[in-house]
Motif scaffolding. Structure first.
Motif, PDB file in Angstrom:
ATOM      1  N   GLU A  62     -43.716  17.321  10.022  1.00  0.00           N
ATOM      2  CA  GLU A  62     -44.032  17.539   8.799  1.00  0.00           C
ATOM      3  C   GLU A  62     -45.798  16.901   8.727  1.00  0.00           C
ATOM      4  OE1 GLU A  62     -44.239  18.556   4.851  1.00  0.00           O
ATOM      5  OE2 GLU A  62     -42.748  18.865   6.397  1.00  0.00           O
ATOM      6  N   LYS A  63     -46.035  15.879   9.070  1.00  0.00           N
ATOM      7  CA  LYS A  63     -47.462  15.142   9.073  1.00  0.00           C
ATOM      8  C   LYS A  63     -48.217  16.288   9.752  1.00  0.00           C
ATOM      9  CE  LYS A  63     -47.421  10.933   8.899  1.00  0.00           C
ATOM     10  NZ  LYS A  63     -47.482   9.439   9.339  1.00  0.00           N
ATOM     11  N   LYS A  64     -47.685  16.670  11.008  1.00  0.00           N
ATOM     12  CA  LYS A  64     -48.582  17.472  11.965  1.00  0.00           C
ATOM     13  C   LYS A  64     -48.997  18.786  11.170  1.00  0.00           C
ATOM     14  CE  LYS A  64     -50.293  19.445  15.664  1.00  0.00           C
ATOM     15  NZ  LYS A  64     -51.408  18.906  16.069  1.00  0.00           N
ATOM     16  N   LEU A  65     -48.033  19.219  10.410  1.00  0.00           N
ATOM     17  CA  LEU A  65     -48.282  20.508   9.507  1.00  0.00           C
ATOM     18  C   LEU A  65     -49.660  20.352   8.502  1.00  0.00           C
ATOM     19  CD1 LEU A  65     -44.862  21.841   8.609  1.00  0.00           C
ATOM     20  CD2 LEU A  65     -46.668  23.070  10.336  1.00  0.00           C
ATOM     21  N   ILE A  66     -49.682  19.214   7.895  1.00  0.00           N
ATOM     22  CA  ILE A  66     -50.637  18.712   7.005  1.00  0.00           C
ATOM     23  C   ILE A  66     -51.920  18.429   7.489  1.00  0.00           C
ATOM     24  CG2 ILE A  66     -51.412  16.882   5.279  1.00  0.00           C
ATOM     25  CD1 ILE A  66     -48.561  16.387   4.839  1.00  0.00           C
ATOM     26  N   GLY A  97     -45.007  20.847   3.875  1.00  0.00           N
ATOM     27  CA  GLY A  97     -45.957  21.228   4.958  1.00  0.00           C
ATOM     28  C   GLY A  97     -45.899  22.778   4.994  1.00  0.00           C
ATOM     29  N   ARG A  98     -44.783  23.236   5.177  1.00  0.00           N
ATOM     30  CA  ARG A  98     -44.720  24.605   5.467  1.00  0.00           C
ATOM     31  C   ARG A  98     -45.013  25.440   3.993  1.00  0.00           C
ATOM     32  NH1 ARG A  98     -41.874  25.538   9.760  1.00  0.00           N
ATOM     33  NH2 ARG A  98     -40.571  24.080  10.660  1.00  0.00           N
ATOM     34  N   ALA A 138     -46.624  13.352   3.561  1.00  0.00           N
ATOM     35  CA  ALA A 138     -45.315  13.970   4.681  1.00  0.00           C
ATOM     36  C   ALA A 138     -44.035  13.793   3.881  1.00  0.00           C
ATOM     37  CB  ALA A 138     -45.513  13.306   5.886  1.00  0.00           C
TER      38      ALA A 138
END
Length: 834
Positions: free
Chosen positions: A730-734, A394-395, A389
């Motif tokens: 960020e961590k949620k996107l990963i 992430g995006r 993260a």
């Protein structure tokens, strides 16, 4: 002070040696007996504390001083510590209580070698590396090295000069053998390992291997192994074979290279026992190893090994390569980037939904699926996600995965589905509110916008900071999606009524984007005579639609209404194609689109398939915990983000109350006028005089409503979102990207299973879940990793799974990070006999 007691009147003929009395002063002493220290004062017991408990020993010393039973000098002399220590204990106790007496955690390197370092010491000893060089490599003292050698029972033996073999190349007693130069030692220290050391019987002039050479593999070695500095026979994996002590002139033989076409050159292993990876862990601590190489062993029945059924489709998916291209490496680590991502994907397929759920499973059994001795712990996986993260990719990761999927099949670009998904938040942070469709009240939540392809498979997700509606984010998402498709190609996006906005439709059309959506608002039903019957074949069944296709219908105004007509460019209204569907219950569903090349039935079918997104959300939440909170913590929203003005909401409520008061007073005044007796008040003037108080209240209420209306018009509709927090994304996107990969791999297996299983549409995913959880027999050869799954619950299931395994086995895919080809099969199932 430390004194001896006076002479006793009755000397014991057999003195008791089990304890020893130590006097602190004439009235205070203690006895150390059976592992305890008992403190006496005038023959009365004060304290009893274990000798192995330094915290309570220090507490007793402080308490004796506070009780004024002894001085600092007396207590320090009797207890065996300095006066400064006694003074420091008393100061800490006054400031922090008993917690202040806790020993400080050392911040430096621990003095005791761990298992992996001990193995290195034993191997280096077998090569004749000096204690000084070992201490330099491990950053410890020579005393630590000597203690480690003593524990291992290793002693350096000096051979007398007279006993040296009389060889032509052997030096004379007057000429001792030259020690290796410092550069050689430094070069040896730089190498991870060396080839096996020869025995003294081997010729001393054997050439040394070049850096980068490999050791001949054992039955389970699959990764590329560089030139080694220590013989494998001296490792913990082969404890029964004694280490060879080579002479100063001995050199290792040339190593045999190991071919591993899919294993990166930076991935190697020095271990030979799959259950003991202490050597590789030590290399990771030294900063040499970037990721642990898979090292498999034979297992007659390995639980949950059926999840390796997904390895071929995972390799064909390409998601691991995207992670490697974006993140490159996590730095020196045993659980590197490839291992971490592969672990999370396999855990998702095994329905281990959160890292915390790993506590319920055996880490050794899960580690064998990865070719490791154990699976990473919860805190390790959390730490790896944090490292990912911090890169802030992430995006970009989402976009690259979407571009990868669209590049594999261009037909996925034909139609793109968009829908918002609300994740409710129950924490204490002040988040923006949103209303979920299943609830009637707005609660704190985070809103994600998902983009799916024409098959209904997920492509990417976009997180909004302020729970923006679909009309606010649709244009930006579509603009970003156009970058994923070839230039000049038009997109067709499908969404629900949440994205209804005629002005937005006009802007999207100008961007080269077509839309298909439901019409919002109430409409007068069309007569039944306007509908025509359309029959089509769907999934082998005939389906009938009753449709009314209007090529041109006005759907909304593009410019605000004006009292005076002014010349302005562009049309005043938006005209689109409108298709009305007559349903079986008599209701009518209105669909609008600017696609004129599609048939009415095709437009209806495409939009009705949008429900696959809702099914996806429901399935992912149940099976993959899609809405689970990945990390705690919030962050400030960006400065350019706005929110609805809360002051307008407050003033609007007050105006609504004022308007209600005006209506109530008017109704009351009207009721009085209706009940007025003309004999008493025949004129309106008399009525007004009689109702002066009520008319005054009505006048004040109307003025209040007008003032609130004026205030409401002056207030801006949106203001900067100050003080509002947003969940860290960020961590949620990963994690969402990993879950998307797992879902896509499962879907790919389902597509391959469909020709072999008649009920694949109804029970296909259930069969795959059972296969993932099945145990399997694991066998390792020189070039293959053979996985034989256990028979399923019924013969037809086992047969369908066996056909799927044969199809996957024919692709010849290697396990990620190794050169072992994955071979899949299913054990036969004996038919039931009476």
């Amino acid at each position: 002070m430390n004194t001896s007691p006076g002479p006793s009147l009755f000397d014991n003929t057999e003195p008791d040696s089990s304890h020893r009395r130590t006097f602190i002063n004439p009235i205070l002493w203690f006895d150390d007996c059976d592992g305890y220290r008992v403190v006496f004062c005038r023959h009365e017991i004060l304290y009893r504390v274990a000798l192995s408990d330094p915290l309570h020993l220090a507490l007793v010393a402080v308490t004796l001083r506070q009780s004024k039973l002894a001085t600092q000098v007396e207590i320090a002399a009797a207890f065996g510590h300095s006066v400064a220590t006694q003074r420091r204990w008393e100061t800490r106790y006054r400031q922090h209580g008993s917690d202040g007496l806790q020993a400080n955690t050392p911040t430096g390197r621990p003095g005791k070698l761990d298992r992996g370092q001990q193995v290195f010491v034993e191997r280096w000893f077998g090569l004749g590396v000096s204690n000084h060089e070992m201490a330099r490599r491990l950053a410890v003292s020579e005393a630590t090295i000597r203690r480690a050698l003593h524990r291992a029972g290793l002693r350096r033996q000096t051979t007398p000069a007279a006993e040296l073999p009389l060889a032509a190349t052997a030096p004379t007693p007057a000429e001792p053998p030259n020690p290796p130069p410092a550069s050689s030692a430094a070069a040896a220290a730089a190498l991870p390992l060396a080839a096996p050391a020869p025995t003294p019987a081997e010729p001393p002039n054997t050439p040394a291997p070049a850096a980068g050479a490999a050791v001949a593999p054992g039955p389970s070695a699959t990764a590329v192994v560089p030139a080694q500095e220590v013989a494998p026979s001296a490792t913990r994996a082969n404890p029964d074979v004694p280490a060879t002590l080579p002479g100063p002139e001995a050199a290792p033989p040339p190593a045999v290279p190991l071919t591993a076409p899919s294993a990166p050159a930076s991935v190697f292993t020095i271990d030979r026992d799959p259950a003991d990876r202490s050597g590789d862990r030590a290399l990771a601590r030294q900063g040499v190893l970037q990721d642990a190489a898979p090292l498999f062993g034979d297992h007659p029945e390995l639980p949950r090994a059926g999840v390796l059924l997904a390895v071929p489709v995972l390799q064909a998916h390409g998601g691991l390569e995207v992670f490697t291209r974006l993140y490159d490496s996590l730095g020196p680590a045993f659980y590197g980037l490839r291992t971490t991502v592969l672990s999370l994907i396999l855990l998702a397929l095994l329905r281990i939904k959160r890292p915390e759920n790993l506590k319920e499973y055996s880490p050794q059994q899960l580690g064998r699926l990865l070719g490791l001795d154990r699976m990473a712990e919860v805190k390790t996986l959390r730490r790896k996600l944090t490292l990912l993260a911090r890169r802030g990719q992430g995006r970009t990761l989402m976009n690259e995965l979407a571009r990868l999927r669209l590049g594999q099949d261009e037909e996925r670009l034909a139609f793109l589905y968009l829908d918002g998904h609300i994740r409710e938040y129950t924490g204490k942070a002040e988040l923006a509110k949103a209303k979920k469709a299943q609830r009637s009240v707005a609660t704190a939540a985070a809103t994600d916008t998902w983009l799916h392809d024409a098959d209904g498979a997920p492509l990417l997700v976009v997180t909004s900071e302020m729970n923006a509606g679909l009309t606010q984010v649709l244009e930006a998402i579509v603009t970003g999606a156009k970058e994923l498709v070839p230039a000049g190609q038009r997109l067709t996006v499908l969404f629900d009524r949440g994205g209804w906005s005629p002005r937005l439709f006009a802007r999207l059309s100008a961007l080269g984007v077509d839309i298909i959506t439901y019409r919002k608002g109430k409409r007068r039903p069309l007569p039944r005579s306007h509908f025509r019957e359309h029959k089509v074949q769907e999934d082998g069944k005939e389906k009938t639609y009753w449709l009314c296709d209007q090529p041109r219908a006005r759907v909304g105004r593009l410019r605000p209404r004006r009292k005076r007509r002014r010349p302005a460019g562009g049309p005043a209204h938006l005209w689109l194609r409108q298709i009305t569907v007559l349903r079986e219950d008599g209701r009518q569903t209105v669909i609008v689109t600017n696609r004129t090349d599609l048939t009415a039935v095709e437009v209806v079918r495409r939009l009705f398939r949008r429900w696959r997104q809702e099914n996806y959300f429901k399935y992912m939440e149940a099976e993959f915990a899609l809405d689970a909170l990945v990390e705690y913590g919030v962050e400030e929203v960006s400065e350019e983000v706005t929110r609805p003005n809360p002051e307008r909401k407050r003033v609007g409520k007050e105006r609504q109350q004022a308007r209600a008061e005006v209506l109530r007073l008017r109704a009351e005044l009207g009721a009085e006028a209706e009940a007025n007796e003309e004999q008493q008040r025949p004129t309106m003037r008399g009525f007004k005089i009689a109702q002066a108080r009520l008319r005054k209240q009505l006048e004040q209420a109307e003025l209040r409503e007008q003032e609130l209306t004026r205030q409401l018009r002056q207030l801006p509709r949106r203001v900067p979102a100050k003080g509002v927090k947003a969940l860290k994304a960020e961590k949620k996107l990963i994690v969402d990207a990993i879950k998307i990969i797992a879902y896509q791999c499962e879907t790919a297996l389902l597509d391959r299973l469909r020709p072999h299983y008649a009920r694949a549409d109804d029970e296909g995913r259930t069969l795959l879940h059972a296969a993932f959880q099945s145990s399997a027999r694991m066998e390792v050869t020189e070039a293959e990793l053979r996985i034989t799954l256990a028979a399923q619950s019924s013969p037809h299931r086992s047969e369908a799974l066996a056909k799927l395994c044969r199809e996957l086995d024919a692709e010849g895919v290697c396990y990620p990070g190794s050169g072992l080809r994955v071979r899949l099969a299913v054990e036969g199932q004996e038919p039931l006999t009476p």
